[in-house]
Design an enzyme around this catalytic site. Sequence first.
Site, short mmCIF file in Angstrom:
data_model
loop_
_atom_site.label_atom_id
_atom_site.label_comp_id
_atom_site.label_asym_id
_atom_site.label_seq_id
_atom_site.Cartn_x
_atom_site.Cartn_y
_atom_site.Cartn_z
N LYS A 149 129.00 19.96 71.80
CA LYS A 149 129.83 18.78 71.98
C LYS A 149 131.17 19.01 71.30
O LYS A 149 131.22 19.39 70.12
CB LYS A 149 129.15 17.56 71.38
CG LYS A 149 127.84 17.17 72.05
CD LYS A 149 128.06 16.57 73.41
CE LYS A 149 126.78 15.95 73.97
NZ LYS A 149 127.00 15.28 75.27
N LYS A 245 121.06 12.54 85.79
CA LYS A 245 120.37 11.82 84.73
C LYS A 245 119.72 10.58 85.35
O LYS A 245 120.38 9.82 86.06
CB LYS A 245 121.34 11.39 83.62
CG LYS A 245 121.94 12.54 82.84
CD LYS A 245 122.90 12.03 81.78
CE LYS A 245 123.50 13.18 80.97
NZ LYS A 245 124.50 12.70 79.98
#
Length: 328
Positions: A149, A245
């Site tokens: 990230k 997702k």
Amino acid sequence: MRSLIARSENFPLIAPFRISRGVKTAADVVTVEIAAEGHVGRGEGVPYPRYGETIESALAAIESARSAIEAGAERTEINALMAPSAARNAVDCALWDLEARIAGKSVTALIGRAPVGPTPTALTVSLDTPEAMGAAALKLADVPLIKVKVDRSDPAAQIRAVRTAAPRPKLIVDPNESWTIAEVRDLQSLLIDLNVDLLEQPLPAAEDAALEGFRSAVPIAADESAHVAGDLDALMQKYQVINIKLDKTGGLTAALELADAARTKGMGLMTGCMICSSLSIAPALIIAADAAFTDLDGPVWLANDRTGGTICTNGILAPPSSALWGGA
């Protein structure tokens, strides 16, 4: 007749999970249980503020569909009643689980697929100082895949710290919509030099028109920009990979449709998750079976997962118990 129970649950994390948008210290989820014919099906959704969702709004959405659910509405009917969301995901997956248990089969058998097996998953290095990110990556130096990230503060240093500490694993870089197109262009050489395998959603979804026609040296995956199959036509000239997702598609039913549509259009597949329990991961593993990249380490961040949950060993995710989800 069916009976429906929907409730919120909170799972504290073992450490703060930082991305460019903020920090999480717990997974707040909505759990659905639907009972019929002596069986109970379960599903989980993770309401995400990025998409305007809260625990309260998710529970309200489920409550609005209660009469249809309890009257026996099929998954396709529920998908027409409820918008793609974490709330619909919890209901849809609970209905899959219930259907399988009533039939005495597994969900994969109902779909006509092989049982889910051990699956390599990305393990995430969350946003921190480059030094802390390097230290975290060092612990993951032997796993198959790392996801890092990053934000705009110093992405080059962040990515370099992770790659230096872990030179062998495949690497996904995820700015979570925090970059500009200028940064995407300027960082191309670095991404090549550091053997980055995938760049995930670098630009804000509302600004990703800048990617149209851009020839990236590294494949770019749509995450926040991609929710359901109907989004694909607008994404094909911007992205090469779709991150599926279930909280975005609104369940396994729509996720299967999105995966089929993406393959038909020649796009690569990635499977991702929110920070969640293994009840969310169990159905996502069905999509992961056909994905080039899998990022399903949500439960790894929990201090305590659900009973019968997944077990992750050196980046290999063992499926959860069928008692948790998935039928026989």
